[in-house]
Design a protein around this motif. Structure first.
Motif, PDB file in Angstrom:
ATOM      1  N   TRP A  45       0.852  -1.193   0.000  1.00  0.00           N
ATOM      2  CA  TRP A  45       0.000   0.000   0.000  1.00  0.00           C
ATOM      3  C   TRP A  45       0.888   1.244   0.000  1.00  0.00           C
ATOM      4  O   TRP A  45       1.701   1.433   0.913  1.00  0.00           O
ATOM      5  N   ALA A  46       0.714   2.078  -1.001  1.00  0.00           N
ATOM      6  CA  ALA A  46       1.422   3.358  -1.063  1.00  0.00           C
ATOM      7  C   ALA A  46       0.439   4.444  -0.620  1.00  0.00           C
ATOM      8  O   ALA A  46      -0.484   4.785  -1.373  1.00  0.00           O
ATOM      9  N   TRP A  47       0.624   4.948   0.597  1.00  0.00           N
ATOM     10  CA  TRP A  47      -0.258   6.009   1.106  1.00  0.00           C
ATOM     11  C   TRP A  47       0.204   7.351   0.540  1.00  0.00           C
ATOM     12  O   TRP A  47       1.371   7.704   0.620  1.00  0.00           O
ATOM     13  N   LYS A  48      -0.739   8.090  -0.033  1.00  0.00           N
ATOM     14  CA  LYS A  48      -0.432   9.370  -0.686  1.00  0.00           C
ATOM     15  C   LYS A  48      -1.375  10.445  -0.159  1.00  0.00           C
ATOM     16  O   LYS A  48      -2.288  10.170   0.627  1.00  0.00           O
ATOM     17  N   ASP A  49      -1.164  11.657  -0.651  1.00  0.00           N
ATOM     18  CA  ASP A  49      -2.086  12.740  -0.294  1.00  0.00           C
ATOM     19  C   ASP A  49      -3.105  12.974  -1.404  1.00  0.00           C
ATOM     20  O   ASP A  49      -3.712  14.031  -1.503  1.00  0.00           O
ATOM     21  N   VAL A  50      -3.279  11.978  -2.282  1.00  0.00           N
ATOM     22  CA  VAL A  50      -4.305  12.016  -3.332  1.00  0.00           C
ATOM     23  C   VAL A  50      -5.129  10.738  -3.220  1.00  0.00           C
ATOM     24  O   VAL A  50      -4.760   9.804  -2.523  1.00  0.00           O
ATOM     25  N   ASP A  51      -6.264  10.682  -3.946  1.00  0.00           N
ATOM     26  CA  ASP A  51      -7.173   9.536  -3.837  1.00  0.00           C
ATOM     27  C   ASP A  51      -6.634   8.269  -4.488  1.00  0.00           C
ATOM     28  O   ASP A  51      -7.186   7.191  -4.307  1.00  0.00           O
ATOM     29  N   GLY A  52      -5.588   8.395  -5.269  1.00  0.00           N
ATOM     30  CA  GLY A  52      -5.038   7.262  -5.999  1.00  0.00           C
ATOM     31  C   GLY A  52      -4.340   7.805  -7.229  1.00  0.00           C
ATOM     32  O   GLY A  52      -3.941   8.969  -7.264  1.00  0.00           O
ATOM     33  N   VAL A  53      -4.215   6.971  -8.257  1.00  0.00           N
ATOM     34  CA  VAL A  53      -3.653   7.445  -9.522  1.00  0.00           C
ATOM     35  C   VAL A  53      -4.780   8.150 -10.268  1.00  0.00           C
ATOM     36  O   VAL A  53      -5.870   7.594 -10.440  1.00  0.00           O
ATOM     37  N   MET A  54      -4.535   9.375 -10.688  1.00  0.00           N
ATOM     38  CA  MET A  54      -5.567  10.178 -11.332  1.00  0.00           C
ATOM     39  C   MET A  54      -5.431  10.130 -12.860  1.00  0.00           C
ATOM     40  O   MET A  54      -4.354   9.867 -13.391  1.00  0.00           O
ATOM     41  N   SER A  55      -6.540  10.415 -13.545  1.00  0.00           N
ATOM     42  CA  SER A  55      -6.548  10.384 -15.013  1.00  0.00           C
ATOM     43  C   SER A  55      -5.753  11.534 -15.621  1.00  0.00           C
ATOM     44  O   SER A  55      -5.451  11.520 -16.820  1.00  0.00           O
ATOM     45  N   ALA A  56      -5.408  12.515 -14.831  1.00  0.00           N
ATOM     46  CA  ALA A  56      -4.536  13.631 -15.233  1.00  0.00           C
ATOM     47  C   ALA A  56      -4.165  14.372 -13.960  1.00  0.00           C
ATOM     48  O   ALA A  56      -4.723  14.108 -12.886  1.00  0.00           O
ATOM     49  N   ASP A  57      -3.215  15.283 -14.067  1.00  0.00           N
ATOM     50  CA  ASP A  57      -2.832  16.100 -12.917  1.00  0.00           C
ATOM     51  C   ASP A  57      -4.006  17.026 -12.573  1.00  0.00           C
ATOM     52  O   ASP A  57      -4.385  17.871 -13.393  1.00  0.00           O
ATOM     53  N   PRO A  58      -4.594  16.878 -11.382  1.00  0.00           N
ATOM     54  CA  PRO A  58      -5.769  17.705 -11.040  1.00  0.00           C
ATOM     55  C   PRO A  58      -5.476  19.203 -11.059  1.00  0.00           C
ATOM     56  O   PRO A  58      -6.397  20.007 -11.198  1.00  0.00           O
ATOM     57  N   ARG A  59      -4.195  19.572 -10.919  1.00  0.00           N
ATOM     58  CA  ARG A  59      -3.858  21.003 -10.964  1.00  0.00           C
ATOM     59  C   ARG A  59      -4.023  21.561 -12.367  1.00  0.00           C
ATOM     60  O   ARG A  59      -4.264  22.752 -12.548  1.00  0.00           O
ATOM     61  N   SER A  60      -3.885  20.705 -13.387  1.00  0.00           N
ATOM     62  CA  SER A  60      -4.061  21.140 -14.773  1.00  0.00           C
ATOM     63  C   SER A  60      -5.467  20.852 -15.287  1.00  0.00           C
ATOM     64  O   SER A  60      -5.984  21.582 -16.123  1.00  0.00           O
ATOM     65  N   VAL A  61      -6.057  19.768 -14.787  1.00  0.00           N
ATOM     66  CA  VAL A  61      -7.356  19.305 -15.292  1.00  0.00           C
ATOM     67  C   VAL A  61      -8.321  19.166 -14.119  1.00  0.00           C
ATOM     68  O   VAL A  61      -8.291  18.163 -13.402  1.00  0.00           O
ATOM     69  N   PRO A  62      -9.183  20.155 -13.897  1.00  0.00           N
ATOM     70  CA  PRO A  62     -10.107  20.091 -12.762  1.00  0.00           C
ATOM     71  C   PRO A  62     -11.010  18.859 -12.796  1.00  0.00           C
ATOM     72  O   PRO A  62     -11.452  18.385 -11.748  1.00  0.00           O
ATOM     73  N   GLY A  63     -11.291  18.325 -13.986  1.00  0.00           N
ATOM     74  CA  GLY A  63     -12.188  17.174 -14.101  1.00  0.00           C
ATOM     75  C   GLY A  63     -11.502  15.829 -13.952  1.00  0.00           C
ATOM     76  O   GLY A  63     -12.127  14.784 -14.163  1.00  0.00           O
ATOM     77  N   ALA A  64     -10.212  15.825 -13.573  1.00  0.00           N
ATOM     78  CA  ALA A  64      -9.486  14.552 -13.423  1.00  0.00           C
ATOM     79  C   ALA A  64     -10.133  13.698 -12.338  1.00  0.00           C
ATOM     80  O   ALA A  64     -10.637  14.210 -11.341  1.00  0.00           O
TER      81      ALA A  64
END
Length: 474
Positions: free
Chosen positions: A234-253
């Motif tokens: 388990w890799a604990w991160k400060d995000v929900d998991g692997v995202m479909s794009a960088d949320p900072r660039s793509v709000p809908g990721a």
């Protein structure tokens, strides 16, 4: 056998944000504690406290330049930060952990002073210095676990059995590491003690400290997970998991529920800062799953990484990612025309300098070769290509301020029209393509574009493949 006869074993990795201060470390320890309380055996692998790795690099740089006062000031700041965290976690000033932190910082000061005296920072010295971040954070996690009522014992990467080659800065584990890790950790686990391992670091057969490359704590965790035949890593991160794009660039990721080992390696290689590019390699042969989980929402399943690609037939592309600040190197000239060994010489020269090639393209006439490299590698690349290749003088041109955009997904294999949709979306948004690359594995298509267009291009392509999160109705 029943689960009670073979207790489940998890390897949990906590990154820098989740080790940022006493409150974050206490929370991370509680996440490990949830599984321990359920009877699961846990091995914890920790990163340095947030920002400490960069601070150590700047300390080493200051010492090499002769600014020992600045280096010592920053070591003092590290001392204050780690002692404050230890105290807030409940370690007394005269405790063994406090003494250990004091001794580690004194050893760091001596190593930095050696660099200052020599005015030379070798890769070996840099690894020794930069690994102090993880060496200092592991005792803090041990204190936190003990305060939650769990027995714990911290070890450096080398003490945990991670033996590596001597490629300082990007070391790789040796085949003998697996046996050593089992030897070093099995006794602790059998005694009901939770090992806490300093991530990112290992050591050579001769005991020299090595590091596994930036993001290497992920790699440490999977090396240990494979050696111990863990149920999952388990890799604990400060995000929900692997995202479909960088949320900072793509709000809908949005979060990707499942990825294959191959897909996650492509994403990591092409700029997604979720995992070390080699992190899943130790897990592949054993088929051990990797789960990327959110420390803020531990009940959310996050992203599961397994050998199965899980394509849904609707979304051939799972994610869009980008690497910024890259350069295109164009090599041309009469000397290259129709001479196959020139290309071999080019690659050999770059391999000697350990330069990563992000994309490669050659014209069918063999009159030029285009290479995409990180901007930070440009100076070394040009130096490597300056001598004549086999006595032939080549023309080398540089195009700076470029970005590489990649789409990744196993569903692209055999799906018609993926390239057309990618190029159509970019053309429709008036984004110029400088270079194209697609591997025969059909796991990714990469394009080089102007750096200034990268955020717009990522949003456009993300939307074109239907990856945007649905907008909730009013």
């Amino acid at each position: 056998m029943s689960m009670s006869e073979t207790p489940q074993l998890l390897v949990m990795k906590f990154g820098g944000t989740n080790m940022g201060d006493a409150a974050a470390i206490r929370h991370s320890a509680s996440l490990a504690g949830r599984s321990l309380a359920a009877g699961v055996r846990v091995v914890v692998v920790v990163s340095a406290m947030a920002g400490v790795t960069n601070q150590l690099l700047s300390i080493a740089d200051a010492a090499e330049k002769g600014d020992i006062a600045l280096a010592n000031d920053q070591i003092a700041a590290l001392r204050t930060r780690h002692f404050t965290a230890a105290q807030e976690l409940g370690a007394a000033p005269d405790s063994s952990v406090s003494r250990e932190i004091r001794e580690l910082l004194e050893t760091l000061r001596q190593a930095v002073y050696g660099v200052y005296l020599l005015r030379e920072l070798t890769p070996r010295s840099k690894d020794l210095i930069v690994a102090f971040g993880e060496r200092l954070s592991a005792p803090l996690m041990t204190v936190a676990l003990e305060r939650w009522g769990h027995r714990a014992h911290h070890l450096t990467g080398g003490q945990a059995g991670i033996v590596t080659d001597s490629h300082f800065g990007s070391a790789r584990p040796l085949p003998s590491a697996a046996g050593r890790i089992r030897d070093r950790l099995s006794g602790l686990l059998d005694a009901g003690v939770t090992p806490v391992i300093s991530g990112f670091m290992g050591e050579t057969e001769k005991g020299a400290v090595t590091t596994l490359g930036r993001g290497g704590t992920d790699f440490s965790a999977t090396i240990v997970g494979a050696a111990l035949h863990a149920s999952e890593v388990w890799a604990w991160k400060d995000v929900d998991g692997v995202m479909s794009a960088d949320p900072r660039s793509v709000p809908g990721a949005q979060n990707i529920a499942q990825l294959s080992y191959g897909e996650v390696m492509e994403l990591a290689y092409f700029g997604a800062k979720v995992l070390h590019p080699l992190a899943v390699t130790p897990l592949q042969d054993a088929g051990i799953p990797l789960r990327v989980k959110s420390a803020a929402d531990p009940d959310f399943p996050g992203t599961l990484v397994t050998g199965d690609a899980h394509t849904d037939g609707v979304h051939p592309v799972k994610a869009v990612t980008a690497i910024r600040n890259v350069s295109i190197i164009n090599v041309s000239g009469a000397g290259i025309l129709g001479v196959p060994d020139v290309v071999a010489d080019l690659f050999a020269a770059l391999a000697r300098e350990n330069i990563t090639l992000l994309m490669v393209s050659q014209s069918s006439s063999m009159s030029n070769v285009s290479l995409v490299i990180l901007g930070s590698d440009e100076e070394r690349t040009l130096a490597a290509l300056t001598p004549p290749m086999g006595g032939r003088q080549l023309q080398v041109d540089v195009q700076r301020g470029v970005a590489v955009l990649a789409i990744v997904g196993a569903g692209m294999r055999g799906t018609k029209g993926v390239s057309a949709r990618l190029f159509g979306a970019l053309a429709g948004d008036d984004i110029n393509i400088l270079m194209i690359s697609q591997g025969s594995s059909e796991l990714n298509i990469s394009v080089a574009i102007e750096g200034q267009d990268v955020d717009r291009a990522t949003r456009t392509v993300h939307g074109a493949f239907g990856l945007d999160a649905p907008v909730a109705a009013d």
